[in-house]
Design a protein around this motif. Sequence first.
Motif, PDB file in Angstrom:
ATOM      1  N   PHE A   1      -0.552  -0.693 -10.908  1.00 15.83           N
ATOM      2  CA  PHE A   1      -0.906  -0.094  -9.619  1.00 15.83           C
ATOM      3  C   PHE A   1      -2.414   0.122  -9.592  1.00 15.83           C
ATOM      4  CE2 PHE A   1       3.161   1.324 -11.218  1.00 15.83           C
ATOM      5  CZ  PHE A   1       4.021   0.928 -10.201  1.00 15.83           C
ATOM      6  N   SER A   2      -3.016   0.006  -8.393  1.00 19.50           N
ATOM      7  CA  SER A   2      -4.455   0.283  -8.342  1.00 19.50           C
ATOM      8  C   SER A   2      -4.807   1.016  -7.060  1.00 19.50           C
ATOM      9  CB  SER A   2      -5.265  -1.012  -8.470  1.00 19.50           C
ATOM     10  OG  SER A   2      -5.253  -1.729  -7.254  1.00 19.50           O
ATOM     11  N   THR A   3      -5.975   1.639  -7.092  1.00 12.26           N
ATOM     12  CA  THR A   3      -6.461   2.406  -5.943  1.00 12.26           C
ATOM     13  C   THR A   3      -7.980   2.376  -5.926  1.00 12.26           C
ATOM     14  OG1 THR A   3      -6.343   4.548  -4.820  1.00 12.26           O
ATOM     15  CG2 THR A   3      -6.600   4.620  -7.198  1.00 12.26           C
TER      16      THR A   3
ATOM     17  N   SER B   1       0.881  -1.165   0.000  1.00 14.04           N
ATOM     18  CA  SER B   1       0.000   0.000   0.000  1.00 14.04           C
ATOM     19  C   SER B   1       0.914   1.209   0.000  1.00 14.04           C
ATOM     20  CB  SER B   1      -0.876   0.021   1.240  1.00 14.04           C
ATOM     21  OG  SER B   1      -1.622   1.200   1.230  1.00 14.04           O
TER      22      SER B   1
ATOM     23  N   HIS C   1       4.794  -2.751 -14.370  1.00 16.73           N
ATOM     24  CA  HIS C   1       4.057  -2.942 -13.119  1.00 16.73           C
ATOM     25  C   HIS C   1       2.639  -2.385 -13.291  1.00 16.73           C
ATOM     26  CE1 HIS C   1       7.031  -3.779  -9.688  1.00 16.73           C
ATOM     27  NE2 HIS C   1       7.700  -3.965 -10.817  1.00 16.73           N
TER      28      HIS C   1
ATOM     29  N   THR D   1       8.612   5.203 -12.661  1.00 18.04           N
ATOM     30  CA  THR D   1       7.513   4.746 -13.513  1.00 18.04           C
ATOM     31  C   THR D   1       7.222   5.811 -14.566  1.00 18.04           C
ATOM     32  OG1 THR D   1       6.023   5.719 -11.878  1.00 18.04           O
ATOM     33  CG2 THR D   1       6.373   3.328 -11.739  1.00 18.04           C
TER      34      THR D   1
ATOM     35  N   TYR E   1      -7.101   1.192 -12.146  1.00 17.53           N
ATOM     36  CA  TYR E   1      -5.808   0.537 -12.388  1.00 17.53           C
ATOM     37  C   TYR E   1      -4.950   1.404 -13.299  1.00 17.53           C
ATOM     38  CZ  TYR E   1      -7.636  -3.782 -10.390  1.00 17.53           C
ATOM     39  OH  TYR E   1      -8.148  -4.712  -9.524  1.00 17.53           O
TER      40      TYR E   1
ATOM     41  N   TRP F   1      -2.295   3.480  -2.855  1.00 16.09           N
ATOM     42  CA  TRP F   1      -2.040   2.729  -4.086  1.00 16.09           C
ATOM     43  C   TRP F   1      -1.441   1.377  -3.772  1.00 16.09           C
ATOM     44  CZ3 TRP F   1      -3.448   4.365  -8.929  1.00 16.09           C
ATOM     45  CH2 TRP F   1      -3.887   5.686  -9.035  1.00 16.09           C
TER      46      TRP F   1
ATOM     47  N   ILE G   1       3.581   7.313  -7.060  1.00 15.29           N
ATOM     48  CA  ILE G   1       4.391   6.106  -6.841  1.00 15.29           C
ATOM     49  C   ILE G   1       5.824   6.577  -6.591  1.00 15.29           C
ATOM     50  CG2 ILE G   1       5.299   3.966  -7.886  1.00 15.29           C
ATOM     51  CD1 ILE G   1       2.274   3.888  -7.236  1.00 15.29           C
TER      52      ILE G   1
ATOM     53  N   HIS H   1       8.390   1.119 -16.760  1.00 15.85           N
ATOM     54  CA  HIS H   1       9.275   1.179 -15.591  1.00 15.85           C
ATOM     55  C   HIS H   1      10.660   1.651 -16.006  1.00 15.85           C
ATOM     56  CE1 HIS H   1      11.482   0.230 -12.094  1.00 15.85           C
ATOM     57  NE2 HIS H   1      11.613  -1.071 -12.221  1.00 15.85           N
TER      58      HIS H   1
ATOM     59  N   ASP I   1       0.757  -1.715  -5.286  1.00 17.89           N
ATOM     60  CA  ASP I   1       1.621  -2.171  -6.375  1.00 17.89           C
ATOM     61  C   ASP I   1       1.385  -3.667  -6.537  1.00 17.89           C
ATOM     62  OD1 ASP I   1       3.568  -3.005  -8.093  1.00 17.89           O
ATOM     63  OD2 ASP I   1       5.250  -2.151  -6.982  1.00 17.89           O
ATOM     64  N   HIS I   2       0.783  -4.050  -7.650  1.00 20.00           N
ATOM     65  CA  HIS I   2       0.494  -5.476  -7.880  1.00 20.00           C
ATOM     66  C   HIS I   2       1.724  -6.225  -8.373  1.00 20.00           C
ATOM     67  CE1 HIS I   2      -3.873  -5.094  -7.272  1.00 20.00           C
ATOM     68  NE2 HIS I   2      -3.668  -3.873  -7.735  1.00 20.00           N
TER      69      HIS I   2
END
Length: 328
Positions: free
Chosen positions: A79-81, A24, A77, A43, A57, A87, A38, A62, A89-90
């Motif tokens: 990222f979602s929120t 997170s 990568h 990124t 998403y 956020w 991020i 990168h 990072d998956h």
Amino acid sequence: MGKNCLFSIPEFLFGKRGLALFFSLGACWCGAQKNPFITHMYTADPSAHVWSDGRLYVYASHDIAPPRGCDLMDKYHVFSTDDMVNWVDHGEILSSEQVPWGRKEGGFMWAPDCVYKNGTYYFYFPHPSGTEWNKTWKIGVATSDKPASGFTVQGYIPDLEPMIDPCVFIDDDGQAYLYYGGGGTCMGGKLKDNMMEVDGKMQIMEGLEDFHEAAWVHKRKGIYYLSYSDNHDEGDAHNRMRYATSKSPLGPWTYQGIYMDPTDSYTNHGSIVKYKGQWYAFYHNSALSGHDWLRSICVDKLYYNKDGSIRKVVPTLDCGASLKGKKK
Ligand code: FUB
């Protein structure tokens, strides 16, 4: 945007195999949105989408230190929120090593996009197939039944000119359109239902002014918006974000103007999306590194005028990110 935020808080970390990797990120103590959002890695090229789980998403490329232009970028990568503040990072979803037809030296995993159709997420990425990278760009396609993991490369879209920065837009009637470009040309065309082949011919998007790269199409109130970065290059100030509109997804387009002035970065690359009733402009800058090729993704609110034109987006900076001396 809130100011005086001091920390990013890694909340969860799980092992890799079988378990999800969660960070997170970017949750400020003050609970406000921040830029860059991020901060644990570099990124660029944010493509933002809202999927049916209600989360937003961001599919990003990168930048890797030490940078050598954009040569060494070799992984993506996601990222979602769900609140534009915290956020996740998956983790890494694809690297150049997983591209069977890719150039043997790797690198050059540039600005991607992702769409969802009939239970499948289609991830589109530009990557060269040969050592001579500039002449061998392909638009690769990887698929998954999940938005942020499990992607497998299926191949590439055949018979395209070697250009970059795919954007796939699905219209209200379900028809998908591919846009991409480079070298001053933006092209668009229909995709077949398999999402991996062009239906008919790609055509030049007419009416854009000073197109450079980074095409992005969104629709609002029946009007199609094609946004992109331009060729502006003066002193330390570089790409601006411009846009054009049309009543048809493939134009012709009417040029409308600049919606974002240059950031501190040589490039810019944007996406525009509505989330929970608010429109947002995603883009990147070099605020964390002070280096053109170590970029960071950012987001700010975007507003329309009554006539449908886009008001200039004012990039914000906070949470301790500072502009450092410019390095090339
Ligand atoms: O990140 C590599 C390239 O730089 C992207 O494909 C372009 O849009 C520019 O941002």
